[in-house]
Every structure is written in C-alpha cells, then in structure tokens.
Scaffold this motif. Structure first.
Motif, PDB file in Angstrom:
ATOM      1  N   GLU A   1       0.836  -1.211   0.000  1.00  0.00           N
ATOM      2  CA  GLU A   1       0.000   0.000   0.000  1.00  0.00           C
ATOM      3  C   GLU A   1       0.867   1.256   0.000  1.00  0.00           C
ATOM      4  OE1 GLU A   1      -3.187   0.458  -0.405  1.00  0.00           O
ATOM      5  OE2 GLU A   1      -3.901  -1.601  -0.218  1.00  0.00           O
ATOM      6  N   ARG A   2       1.960   1.247   0.763  1.00  0.00           N
ATOM      7  CA  ARG A   2       2.854   2.404   0.805  1.00  0.00           C
ATOM      8  C   ARG A   2       3.481   2.644  -0.561  1.00  0.00           C
ATOM      9  NH1 ARG A   2       7.705   3.769   0.576  1.00  0.00           N
ATOM     10  NH2 ARG A   2       8.529   1.638   0.567  1.00  0.00           N
ATOM     11  N   ILE A   3       3.973   1.580  -1.191  1.00  0.00           N
ATOM     12  CA  ILE A   3       4.588   1.719  -2.508  1.00  0.00           C
ATOM     13  C   ILE A   3       3.569   2.181  -3.541  1.00  0.00           C
ATOM     14  CG2 ILE A   3       5.646   0.402  -4.406  1.00  0.00           C
ATOM     15  CD1 ILE A   3       7.144  -1.189  -2.216  1.00  0.00           C
ATOM     16  N   LYS A   4       2.352   1.664  -3.462  1.00  0.00           N
ATOM     17  CA  LYS A   4       1.291   2.078  -4.381  1.00  0.00           C
ATOM     18  C   LYS A   4       1.062   3.582  -4.311  1.00  0.00           C
ATOM     19  CE  LYS A   4      -3.697   2.031  -4.860  1.00  0.00           C
ATOM     20  NZ  LYS A   4      -3.723   3.492  -4.882  1.00  0.00           N
ATOM     21  N   THR A   5       0.950   4.131  -3.101  1.00  0.00           N
ATOM     22  CA  THR A   5       0.689   5.568  -2.988  1.00  0.00           C
ATOM     23  C   THR A   5       1.912   6.386  -3.387  1.00  0.00           C
ATOM     24  OG1 THR A   5       1.169   5.639  -0.615  1.00  0.00           O
ATOM     25  CG2 THR A   5      -1.132   5.286  -1.271  1.00  0.00           C
ATOM     26  N   ASP A   6       3.126   5.861  -3.176  1.00  0.00           N
ATOM     27  CA  ASP A   6       4.320   6.553  -3.671  1.00  0.00           C
ATOM     28  C   ASP A   6       4.302   6.622  -5.200  1.00  0.00           C
ATOM     29  OD1 ASP A   6       5.303   7.004  -1.120  1.00  0.00           O
ATOM     30  OD2 ASP A   6       6.785   5.387  -1.199  1.00  0.00           O
ATOM     31  N   LEU A   7       3.880   5.541  -5.847  1.00  0.00           N
ATOM     32  CA  LEU A   7       3.770   5.541  -7.308  1.00  0.00           C
ATOM     33  C   LEU A   7       2.659   6.475  -7.773  1.00  0.00           C
ATOM     34  CD1 LEU A   7       4.356   1.733  -7.930  1.00  0.00           C
ATOM     35  CD2 LEU A   7       5.853   3.605  -8.688  1.00  0.00           C
ATOM     36  N   ASP A   8       1.546   6.558  -7.013  1.00  0.00           N
ATOM     37  CA  ASP A   8       0.469   7.502  -7.344  1.00  0.00           C
ATOM     38  C   ASP A   8       0.989   8.939  -7.337  1.00  0.00           C
ATOM     39  OD1 ASP A   8      -1.616   5.638  -7.664  1.00  0.00           O
ATOM     40  OD2 ASP A   8      -2.184   5.747  -5.540  1.00  0.00           O
ATOM     41  N   LEU A   9       1.935   9.237  -6.440  1.00  0.00           N
ATOM     42  CA  LEU A   9       2.533  10.578  -6.400  1.00  0.00           C
ATOM     43  C   LEU A   9       3.342  10.860  -7.660  1.00  0.00           C
ATOM     44  CD1 LEU A   9       3.913  10.946  -2.768  1.00  0.00           C
ATOM     45  CD2 LEU A   9       2.215  12.405  -3.849  1.00  0.00           C
ATOM     46  N   GLN A  10       3.965   9.852  -8.209  1.00  0.00           N
ATOM     47  CA  GLN A  10       4.881  10.037  -9.331  1.00  0.00           C
ATOM     48  C   GLN A  10       4.222   9.958 -10.699  1.00  0.00           C
ATOM     49  OE1 GLN A  10       8.401   7.480  -8.968  1.00  0.00           O
ATOM     50  NE2 GLN A  10       7.807   7.182  -6.830  1.00  0.00           N
ATOM     51  N   PHE A  11       3.147   9.150 -10.818  1.00  0.00           N
ATOM     52  CA  PHE A  11       2.563   8.865 -12.126  1.00  0.00           C
ATOM     53  C   PHE A  11       1.055   9.027 -12.129  1.00  0.00           C
ATOM     54  CE2 PHE A  11       6.341   6.205 -11.677  1.00  0.00           C
ATOM     55  CZ  PHE A  11       7.038   6.502 -12.840  1.00  0.00           C
ATOM     56  N   ASN A  12       0.520   9.476 -13.266  1.00  0.00           N
ATOM     57  CA  ASN A  12      -0.918   9.411 -13.497  1.00  0.00           C
ATOM     58  C   ASN A  12      -1.157   8.339 -14.569  1.00  0.00           C
ATOM     59  OD1 ASN A  12      -0.464  10.588 -16.053  1.00  0.00           O
ATOM     60  ND2 ASN A  12      -0.951  12.642 -15.324  1.00  0.00           N
ATOM     61  N   ALA A  13      -2.335   8.266 -15.138  1.00  0.00           N
ATOM     62  CA  ALA A  13      -2.651   7.212 -16.090  1.00  0.00           C
ATOM     63  C   ALA A  13      -1.828   7.296 -17.368  1.00  0.00           C
ATOM     64  CB  ALA A  13      -4.140   7.257 -16.435  1.00  0.00           C
ATOM     65  N   HIS A  14      -1.260   8.471 -17.667  1.00  0.00           N
ATOM     66  CA  HIS A  14      -0.581   8.688 -18.946  1.00  0.00           C
ATOM     67  C   HIS A  14       0.941   8.699 -18.853  1.00  0.00           C
ATOM     68  CE1 HIS A  14      -4.562   9.528 -20.417  1.00  0.00           C
ATOM     69  NE2 HIS A  14      -4.708  10.402 -19.451  1.00  0.00           N
ATOM     70  N   GLY A  15       1.480   8.717 -17.643  1.00  0.00           N
ATOM     71  CA  GLY A  15       2.933   8.781 -17.481  1.00  0.00           C
ATOM     72  C   GLY A  15       3.294   9.584 -16.252  1.00  0.00           C
ATOM     73  N   PRO A  16       4.482  10.211 -16.268  1.00  0.00           N
ATOM     74  CA  PRO A  16       4.888  11.001 -15.107  1.00  0.00           C
ATOM     75  C   PRO A  16       3.882  12.116 -14.807  1.00  0.00           C
ATOM     76  CG  PRO A  16       6.753  10.620 -16.547  1.00  0.00           C
ATOM     77  CD  PRO A  16       5.521  10.147 -17.285  1.00  0.00           C
ATOM     78  N   ARG A  17       3.583  12.295 -13.531  1.00  0.00           N
ATOM     79  CA  ARG A  17       2.652  13.334 -13.098  1.00  0.00           C
ATOM     80  C   ARG A  17       3.350  14.692 -13.238  1.00  0.00           C
ATOM     81  NH1 ARG A  17      -1.965  12.840 -10.483  1.00  0.00           N
ATOM     82  NH2 ARG A  17      -1.651  10.651  -9.958  1.00  0.00           N
ATOM     83  N   PRO A  18       2.691  15.717 -13.796  1.00  0.00           N
ATOM     84  CA  PRO A  18       3.302  17.044 -13.894  1.00  0.00           C
ATOM     85  C   PRO A  18       3.711  17.566 -12.515  1.00  0.00           C
ATOM     86  CG  PRO A  18       1.294  16.949 -15.202  1.00  0.00           C
ATOM     87  CD  PRO A  18       1.354  15.682 -14.389  1.00  0.00           C
ATOM     88  N   ALA A  19       4.866  18.233 -12.461  1.00  0.00           N
ATOM     89  CA  ALA A  19       5.387  18.733 -11.188  1.00  0.00           C
ATOM     90  C   ALA A  19       4.405  19.683 -10.494  1.00  0.00           C
ATOM     91  CB  ALA A  19       6.732  19.429 -11.413  1.00  0.00           C
ATOM     92  N   ASP A  20       3.639  20.451 -11.258  1.00  0.00           N
ATOM     93  CA  ASP A  20       2.665  21.388 -10.669  1.00  0.00           C
ATOM     94  C   ASP A  20       1.495  20.675 -10.010  1.00  0.00           C
ATOM     95  OD1 ASP A  20       4.191  23.498 -11.532  1.00  0.00           O
ATOM     96  OD2 ASP A  20       2.896  24.004 -13.232  1.00  0.00           O
ATOM     97  N   ASP A  21       1.363  19.365 -10.230  1.00  0.00           N
ATOM     98  CA  ASP A  21       0.252  18.593  -9.666  1.00  0.00           C
ATOM     99  C   ASP A  21       0.635  17.834  -8.397  1.00  0.00           C
ATOM    100  OD1 ASP A  21      -1.249  19.490 -11.757  1.00  0.00           O
ATOM    101  OD2 ASP A  21      -1.445  17.561 -12.768  1.00  0.00           O
ATOM    102  N   VAL A  22       1.829  18.110  -7.857  1.00  0.00           N
ATOM    103  CA  VAL A  22       2.291  17.409  -6.661  1.00  0.00           C
ATOM    104  C   VAL A  22       2.807  18.426  -5.653  1.00  0.00           C
ATOM    105  CG1 VAL A  22       3.914  15.691  -5.756  1.00  0.00           C
ATOM    106  CG2 VAL A  22       2.972  15.426  -8.056  1.00  0.00           C
TER     107      VAL A  22
END
Length: 116
Positions: free
Chosen positions: A38-59
């Motif tokens: 669960e911890r790793i899953k939420t860490d990945l949610d911070l880094q990626f959205n459905a399309h790839g890396p999450r934009p820096a302005d969204d974190v």
C-alpha cells in the motif's frame, strides 16, 4: 486518474502482495506484505498518473506531515502530500492504524478544528 496502480495478491501463492501497474499490465513490486505494498502504491500515485509522469505542478509535499481530520466521523490522520487528479486536489493521509488513503481536499480539515 487514480487507479493505475493496485495492490493484489502476488502470483507466488505465499500470502504476499504486490503492486500491479495497469498501464503496462505488469508488476511494479511483487512479494511484499500488504502494508508495504500500500505504501509503494501511494508513492507511485505521487509520481505517475494514467498517462505517465505526473506534472510537477500537480504534486505538493507536506514536510513535516501535518495532523488533519477527514470527514469519516472526522477521524484523525496525518497529511504528507497532495496531488491534483481529475481537476481536484487529493491529500495522502495515514490514519492511526497506518492505513493510507487519498482524500479529497473538501473532506479534510486541520486537526482540532470544530465544525461550524
């Protein structure tokens, strides 16, 4: 969109769990206990959205983590990050039992704040 990563029982059949990446249809991290998965899953949610890396302005990181309460009976929790997903901000909170969840901003308030 949250949901790219899911925690599933590992293929090993040994009672362990893993983090499945639905975008690549494969394991990101197998053979873990459920809490670590669960911890790793939420860490990945911070880094990626459905399309790839999450934009820096969204974190947004919250350092140090801040005490908050969430709408489910205004349960106490600890907020350590925000992500913007689907046009809304979600806070990553850990409850007193160590469970991690993404909670909409509208359902969070600083700890100790009374309902009007």
């Amino acid at each position: 969109m949250l949901g790219r990563f899911t925690v599933r029982p590992s293929d090993a059949g040994d009672g362990t769990y893993g983090v499945w990446d639905g975008a690549v249809n494969g394991w990101r991290a197998p053979n873990l206990d459920k809490t670590e998965a669960e911890r790793i899953k939420t860490d990945l949610d911070l880094q990626f959205n459905a399309h790839g890396p999450r934009p820096a302005d969204d974190v947004r990181s919250v350092d140090p983590p801040q005490p908050v309460e969430h709408l489910t009976a205004w349960e106490p929790a600890e907020l350590d990050a925000w992500i913007r997903d689907g046009g809304q901000w979600l806070g990553r909170v850990r409850d007193r039992d160590g469970h991690i969840a993404w909670i909409p901003q509208s359902d969070l308030r600083p700890a100790g704040q009374q309902t009007p």
